[in-house]
Scaffold this motif. Sequence first.
Motif, short mmCIF file in Angstrom:
data_model
loop_
_atom_site.label_atom_id
_atom_site.label_comp_id
_atom_site.label_asym_id
_atom_site.label_seq_id
_atom_site.Cartn_x
_atom_site.Cartn_y
_atom_site.Cartn_z
N LEU A 6 0.84 -1.20 0.00
CA LEU A 6 0.00 0.00 0.00
C LEU A 6 0.87 1.24 0.00
CD1 LEU A 6 -2.57 -0.99 2.79
CD2 LEU A 6 -2.71 -1.46 0.33
N LEU A 7 0.44 2.26 -0.73
CA LEU A 7 1.10 3.56 -0.72
C LEU A 7 0.25 4.52 0.09
CD1 LEU A 7 3.32 5.52 -1.87
CD2 LEU A 7 1.63 6.09 -3.64
N LEU A 8 0.87 5.13 1.11
CA LEU A 8 0.22 6.16 1.90
C LEU A 8 0.75 7.51 1.45
CD1 LEU A 8 0.78 4.70 5.50
CD2 LEU A 8 -0.90 4.02 3.81
N GLY A 9 -0.11 8.50 1.43
CA GLY A 9 0.34 9.83 1.05
C GLY A 9 -0.60 10.90 1.58
N GLY A 10 -0.08 12.09 1.71
CA GLY A 10 -0.90 13.22 2.11
C GLY A 10 -0.11 14.50 2.04
N ASN A 11 -0.84 15.62 1.86
CA ASN A 11 -0.14 16.91 1.75
C ASN A 11 -0.84 18.04 2.51
OD1 ASN A 11 -2.30 17.21 -0.06
ND2 ASN A 11 -1.08 18.37 -1.53
N LEU A 12 -1.75 17.71 3.41
CA LEU A 12 -2.41 18.73 4.21
C LEU A 12 -2.23 18.46 5.69
CD1 LEU A 12 -5.85 19.12 2.35
CD2 LEU A 12 -3.83 20.61 2.18
N GLY A 13 -2.21 19.51 6.48
CA GLY A 13 -2.14 19.36 7.94
C GLY A 13 -0.80 18.80 8.38
N ASP A 14 -0.80 18.12 9.52
CA ASP A 14 0.41 17.48 10.05
C ASP A 14 0.61 16.16 9.31
OD1 ASP A 14 2.36 16.15 11.49
OD2 ASP A 14 1.57 16.75 13.45
N ARG A 15 1.34 16.25 8.22
CA ARG A 15 1.48 15.11 7.30
C ARG A 15 2.03 13.87 7.99
NH1 ARG A 15 5.09 17.68 2.79
NH2 ARG A 15 6.20 18.22 4.70
N LEU A 16 3.04 14.04 8.84
CA LEU A 16 3.61 12.88 9.55
C LEU A 16 2.59 12.24 10.48
CD1 LEU A 16 7.21 14.15 10.38
CD2 LEU A 16 6.60 12.26 8.84
N SER A 17 1.81 13.05 11.15
CA SER A 17 0.78 12.53 12.04
C SER A 17 -0.28 11.75 11.27
CB SER A 17 0.12 13.68 12.82
OG SER A 17 -0.93 13.19 13.62
N TYR A 18 -0.70 12.26 10.12
CA TYR A 18 -1.69 11.54 9.32
C TYR A 18 -1.13 10.20 8.82
CZ TYR A 18 -5.20 15.21 9.37
OH TYR A 18 -6.16 16.11 9.76
N LEU A 19 0.14 10.17 8.44
CA LEU A 19 0.74 8.89 8.03
C LEU A 19 0.75 7.91 9.21
CD1 LEU A 19 3.80 9.87 5.79
CD2 LEU A 19 1.54 9.10 5.06
N ALA A 20 1.10 8.40 10.39
CA ALA A 20 1.12 7.55 11.59
C ALA A 20 -0.28 7.04 11.91
CB ALA A 20 1.71 8.31 12.77
N GLN A 21 -1.26 7.91 11.83
CA GLN A 21 -2.64 7.49 12.10
C GLN A 21 -3.12 6.46 11.08
OE1 GLN A 21 -5.50 10.74 13.11
NE2 GLN A 21 -3.66 12.03 12.96
N ALA A 22 -2.72 6.64 9.83
CA ALA A 22 -3.09 5.68 8.79
C ALA A 22 -2.44 4.32 9.06
CB ALA A 22 -2.68 6.20 7.41
N ARG A 23 -1.16 4.32 9.44
CA ARG A 23 -0.49 3.05 9.76
C ARG A 23 -1.21 2.34 10.91
NH1 ARG A 23 4.14 6.35 9.15
NH2 ARG A 23 4.37 6.47 11.41
N GLU A 24 -1.54 3.10 11.96
CA GLU A 24 -2.25 2.51 13.11
C GLU A 24 -3.60 1.95 12.70
OE1 GLU A 24 -2.50 5.46 16.24
OE2 GLU A 24 -0.35 5.88 16.07
N GLY A 25 -4.35 2.71 11.92
CA GLY A 25 -5.66 2.26 11.47
C GLY A 25 -5.58 1.03 10.58
N LEU A 26 -4.61 1.01 9.69
CA LEU A 26 -4.43 -0.15 8.81
C LEU A 26 -4.06 -1.39 9.62
CD1 LEU A 26 -2.60 1.61 5.86
CD2 LEU A 26 -4.85 0.51 5.74
N ALA A 27 -3.18 -1.23 10.61
CA ALA A 27 -2.79 -2.36 11.45
C ALA A 27 -4.00 -2.95 12.18
CB ALA A 27 -1.71 -1.94 12.44
N LYS A 28 -4.92 -2.09 12.60
CA LYS A 28 -6.11 -2.55 13.32
C LYS A 28 -7.18 -3.12 12.39
CE LYS A 28 -5.67 0.71 17.14
NZ LYS A 28 -6.12 2.01 17.65
N GLN A 29 -7.35 -2.51 11.22
CA GLN A 29 -8.49 -2.84 10.38
C GLN A 29 -8.18 -3.73 9.17
OE1 GLN A 29 -10.78 0.71 9.37
NE2 GLN A 29 -10.03 1.72 11.22
N VAL A 30 -6.89 -3.85 8.82
CA VAL A 30 -6.53 -4.57 7.60
C VAL A 30 -5.69 -5.80 7.88
CG1 VAL A 30 -5.16 -4.39 5.48
CG2 VAL A 30 -6.77 -2.57 6.10
N GLY A 31 -4.66 -5.67 8.73
CA GLY A 31 -3.78 -6.80 9.00
C GLY A 31 -2.43 -6.32 9.51
N GLY A 32 -1.49 -7.23 9.56
CA GLY A 32 -0.19 -6.91 10.12
C GLY A 32 0.72 -6.19 9.14
N ILE A 33 1.39 -5.15 9.66
CA ILE A 33 2.40 -4.46 8.86
C ILE A 33 3.70 -5.24 9.01
CG2 ILE A 33 3.73 -2.34 8.56
CD1 ILE A 33 1.28 -0.81 9.68
#
Length: 163
Positions: A6-33
């Motif tokens: 999966l490719l994560l990306g973003g360009n608004l707000g706290d970009r690093l925080s959104y990537l971290a939140q996406a990783r956490e959400g994916l780990a919970k809802q999709v499977g193991g990273i």
Amino acid sequence: MPKTYLLLGGNLGDRLSYLAQAREGLAKQVGGILRSSGIYETAAWGKTDQPAFLNQVLEMQTELQPAQLLQRINNLEQELGRVRLEHWGARVIDIDILFYEDIVLQSQRLTIPHPQLHLRRFTLLPLAELVPDRMHPVLGKTVAGLLAACPDALEVREIREGS
């Protein structure tokens, strides 16, 4: 268990925080990273009059089928505040399925491998960090080979978290 990239990306707000939140959400809802690439910054691609993007590739295991995976991804993007106003527009988070095992799939809602993968340095560079020898099941070239032949000239630079 199937592997997906999966490719994560973003360009608004706290970009690093959104990537971290996406990783956490994916780990919970999709499977193991299993692994994650570094984080890379690049100018916007396609629609260029917007802030620079941060991107990262994840290698994951999932029990979800591709359509289920897409639905979970879309739900997570919405939870994180993504609003789809225009094609290639600015966004807090975008999550794309690059590969799902060696499946080749084309439907109205989903194309795997990602149809633009071989045209984007910001996708190929972090993907090559993880799986340079992985063969594209349609194009018959490795990720490293696709990166070497990529027509995209935008600079992609790795960043350190916190910078």
